[in-house]
Design a protein around this motif. Structure first.
Motif, short mmCIF file in Angstrom:
data_model
loop_
_atom_site.label_atom_id
_atom_site.label_comp_id
_atom_site.label_asym_id
_atom_site.label_seq_id
_atom_site.Cartn_x
_atom_site.Cartn_y
_atom_site.Cartn_z
N ALA A 150 0.83 -1.20 0.00
CA ALA A 150 0.00 0.00 0.00
C ALA A 150 0.86 1.26 0.00
O ALA A 150 0.56 2.24 -0.69
CB ALA A 150 -0.93 -0.01 1.21
N LYS A 151 1.94 1.24 0.77
CA LYS A 151 2.84 2.39 0.82
C LYS A 151 3.55 2.59 -0.52
O LYS A 151 3.79 3.73 -0.96
CB LYS A 151 3.85 2.21 1.95
N ALA A 152 3.89 1.50 -1.19
CA ALA A 152 4.52 1.60 -2.50
C ALA A 152 3.55 2.18 -3.53
O ALA A 152 3.94 2.99 -4.38
CB ALA A 152 5.00 0.23 -2.96
N GLU A 153 2.31 1.79 -3.44
CA GLU A 153 1.30 2.27 -4.38
C GLU A 153 0.85 3.69 -4.06
O GLU A 153 0.49 4.46 -4.94
CB GLU A 153 0.10 1.32 -4.39
N HIS A 154 0.88 4.04 -2.76
CA HIS A 154 0.44 5.37 -2.32
C HIS A 154 1.56 6.00 -1.48
O HIS A 154 1.43 6.11 -0.25
CB HIS A 154 -0.83 5.27 -1.49
N PRO A 155 2.67 6.41 -2.07
CA PRO A 155 3.80 6.94 -1.29
C PRO A 155 3.47 8.21 -0.52
O PRO A 155 4.19 8.55 0.43
CB PRO A 155 4.87 7.19 -2.35
N ASP A 156 2.39 8.90 -0.90
CA ASP A 156 2.01 10.11 -0.17
C ASP A 156 1.03 9.81 0.95
O ASP A 156 0.57 10.73 1.64
CB ASP A 156 1.41 11.15 -1.12
N ALA A 157 0.72 8.53 1.19
CA ALA A 157 -0.16 8.17 2.31
C ALA A 157 0.57 8.37 3.62
O ALA A 157 1.74 8.01 3.76
CB ALA A 157 -0.62 6.72 2.17
N LEU A 158 -0.13 8.93 4.60
CA LEU A 158 0.46 9.21 5.90
C LEU A 158 0.23 8.02 6.84
O LEU A 158 -0.93 7.69 7.12
CB LEU A 158 -0.16 10.48 6.50
N PRO A 159 1.29 7.37 7.32
CA PRO A 159 1.09 6.24 8.23
C PRO A 159 0.48 6.68 9.56
O PRO A 159 0.81 7.75 10.09
CB PRO A 159 2.51 5.70 8.44
N VAL A 160 -0.39 5.84 10.08
CA VAL A 160 -1.01 6.08 11.39
C VAL A 160 -0.76 4.86 12.25
O VAL A 160 -1.15 3.74 11.88
CB VAL A 160 -2.52 6.33 11.26
N ALA A 161 -0.07 5.05 13.38
CA ALA A 161 0.16 3.96 14.31
C ALA A 161 -0.79 4.14 15.50
O ALA A 161 -1.84 3.52 15.57
CB ALA A 161 1.61 3.93 14.75
N GLY A 162 -0.46 5.05 16.43
CA GLY A 162 -1.39 5.35 17.51
C GLY A 162 -2.31 6.51 17.16
O GLY A 162 -3.41 6.65 17.71
N GLY A 163 -1.86 7.37 16.25
CA GLY A 163 -2.66 8.51 15.83
C GLY A 163 -2.61 9.70 16.77
O GLY A 163 -3.28 10.71 16.53
N THR A 164 -1.80 9.61 17.83
CA THR A 164 -1.82 10.68 18.83
C THR A 164 -1.21 11.98 18.32
O THR A 164 -1.53 13.05 18.83
CB THR A 164 -1.09 10.23 20.11
N ASP A 165 -0.31 11.90 17.34
CA ASP A 165 0.22 13.11 16.70
C ASP A 165 -0.56 13.45 15.45
O ASP A 165 -0.92 14.61 15.22
CB ASP A 165 1.70 12.92 16.34
N VAL A 166 -0.83 12.44 14.64
CA VAL A 166 -1.48 12.66 13.35
C VAL A 166 -2.85 13.30 13.50
O VAL A 166 -3.19 14.27 12.81
CB VAL A 166 -1.59 11.33 12.58
N MET A 167 -3.65 12.77 14.40
CA MET A 167 -5.03 13.26 14.52
C MET A 167 -5.08 14.69 15.04
O MET A 167 -5.98 15.46 14.67
CB MET A 167 -5.86 12.33 15.42
N VAL A 168 -4.12 15.07 15.88
CA VAL A 168 -4.07 16.46 16.33
C VAL A 168 -3.82 17.39 15.14
O VAL A 168 -4.50 18.42 14.99
CB VAL A 168 -2.97 16.64 17.40
N GLU A 169 -2.88 17.02 14.28
CA GLU A 169 -2.58 17.85 13.12
C GLU A 169 -3.75 17.94 12.17
O GLU A 169 -4.04 19.00 11.61
CB GLU A 169 -1.34 17.30 12.40
N ILE A 170 -4.45 16.82 11.98
CA ILE A 170 -5.61 16.83 11.09
C ILE A 170 -6.75 17.65 11.70
O ILE A 170 -7.41 18.44 11.01
CB ILE A 170 -6.05 15.39 10.79
#
Length: 294
Positions: free
Chosen positions: A15-35
Motif C-alpha cells: 500500500a505504501k509503494a502504491e500510495h507513497p504520499d499516504a500518511l502512516p497512522v500507528a497510535g494517531g496521537t500526533d497525526v489526529m491532532v494535526e488533522i
C-alpha cells in the motif's frame, strides 16, 4: 481522503509503494491532532494498527528489536528494567490514554524536535529498521532526523522496528514543561553511561531543529572520567566536572523562542538537566549498576 487498512506487513508495504504520499497512522496521537487543527491534509491515511508484526518485541543477538507498533505503556510495563532510559521517557508522554495508544515508531515517524522518545534513543545509540517493497535497511537514529518533522525515510518506506541494546550502565531522562503532565517538552535531555566501552551517550530534545546528540560534551565527560580513573574506581563525580558537562551540552543546542519558552530558558534548563542527569547516573553507577569497566 482515502483510508487504507492493511492487516499484514506485506499489505502495508504494498500500500505504501502504491500510495507513497499516504500518511502512516500507528497510535494517531500526533497525526489526529494535526488533522483536527487543519495543519495537515494528507491525500490518504495508512492505518498500520492492524498489522500484528509491528506489535511484537524480541531479544535478538543481545539487542531488543522493538516493533514500531509497541506502545509507550508496554515499554513501561514490559521493558522498564531492560530499557530504563526509554521507559523513563515513556512515563512522561501525555496521559495514560495517550501512552496506551501512542507508539515509539509513531513518535519517531513524526520526527518532531520535541518527541519524548528521541533523547533516550539517541543516548542509547539506537538504530531504526525501515522497510519497503525494495528491501530493508538500518538507519542510526542520529542520522534519522533530517529537519523539522522530516526524516530519512524514503516515500515508500515504513518504520518496522527500533533496535536498542540493553544498557551496561545507568540511564537518565529529564524533561521540562510548562506543567507537570500532558505537556510538550520545553526542553529534554537523555543520558546513558556505557561503561563497557567507557563512553557517555547524550540526547537533546526540543532545543534544536532536530533531536540531536551533544557529541563533544559526551566525549569530554567520558575522557575526563577515564583520565581520573573513575570508570574503574567508581569514585565520586566532581561537581565541577558535572557543571562543565552541563555547559557543553548547552553549547550543543540551537533553540528558538516560541510559545512554550525562550531560547535562553531552554539553554539554561539543558545545562541544569545535563548536570543533574550526570550526577544521578554516576551515583547509580557507583552503587553497582553496570558491569565493571576495569
Amino acid at each position: 481522503m482515502d483510508f487504507l487498512a492493511p492487516t499484514t506487513w506485506a499489505e502495508a508495504l504494498a500500500a505504501k509503494a502504491e500510495h507513497p504520499d499516504a500518511l502512516p497512522v500507528a497510535g494517531g496521537t500526533d497525526v489526529m491532532v494535526e488533522i483536527n487543527f487543519d495543519h495537515r491534509r494528507p491525500p490518504a491515511l495508512l492505518d498500520v494498527t492492524r498489522v500484528p508484526e509491528l506489535r511484537d518485541w524480541t531479544l535478538d543477538d543481545g539487542r531488543v528489536r522493538l516493533g514500531a507498533g509497541v506502545t509507550f505503556a508496554r515499554v513501561i510495563d514490559e521493558l522498564g528494567t531492560t530499557l530504563p532510559g526509554l521507559a523513563m521517557a515513556a512515563r512522561t508522554v501525555g496521559s495514560l490514554q495517550i501512552r496506551n495508544r501512542g507508539t515509539v515508531g509513531g513518535n519517531l515517524g513524526a520526527a518532531s524536535p520535541a518527541g519524548d522518545s528521541h533523547p533516550a534513543l539517541l543516548a542509547a545509540d539506537a538504530d531504526v529498521e525501515v522497510t519497503s517493497v525494495r528491501g530493508t535497511r538500518t538507519i542510526p537514529v542520529a542520522e534519522f532526523f533530517t529537519g523539522v518533522k522530516r526524516s530519512a525515510l524514503a516515500p515508500d518506506e515504513l518504520i518496522a522496528a527500533i533496535w536498542i541494546a540493553p544498557p551496561t550502565g545507568p540511564q537518565q531522562f529529564c524533561k521540562i514543561g510548562t506543567r507537570n503532565a500532558m505537556v510538550i517538552a520545553v526542553s529534554a535531555f537523555g543520558l546513558a553511561l556505557h561503561p563497557d566501552r567507557r563512553a557517555v551517550g547524550t540526547g537533546i530534545g526540543s532545543a534544536a531543529p532536530t533531536p540531536r546528540r551533544a557529541v563533544a560534551a559526551g566525549e569530554f565527560l567520558a575522557g575526563e572520567l577515564e583520565a581520573a580513573g573513575l570508570w574503574s574506581s567508581r569514585g565520586e563525580l566532581p561537581e565541577s566536572l558535572a557543571v562543565e558537562f552541563g555547559r557543553r551540552v548547552r553549547d550543543a543546542a540551537a533553540p528558538i523562542d516560541d510559545v512554550r519558552g525562550t531560547a535562553a530558558y531552554r539553554l539554561h534548563t539543558l545545562s541544569v538537566m545535563a548536570r543533574r542527569a550526570a550526577g544521578w547516573a554516576w551515583t547509580e553507577y557507583r552503587q553497582g549498576n553496570g558491569r565493571s569497566a576495569a
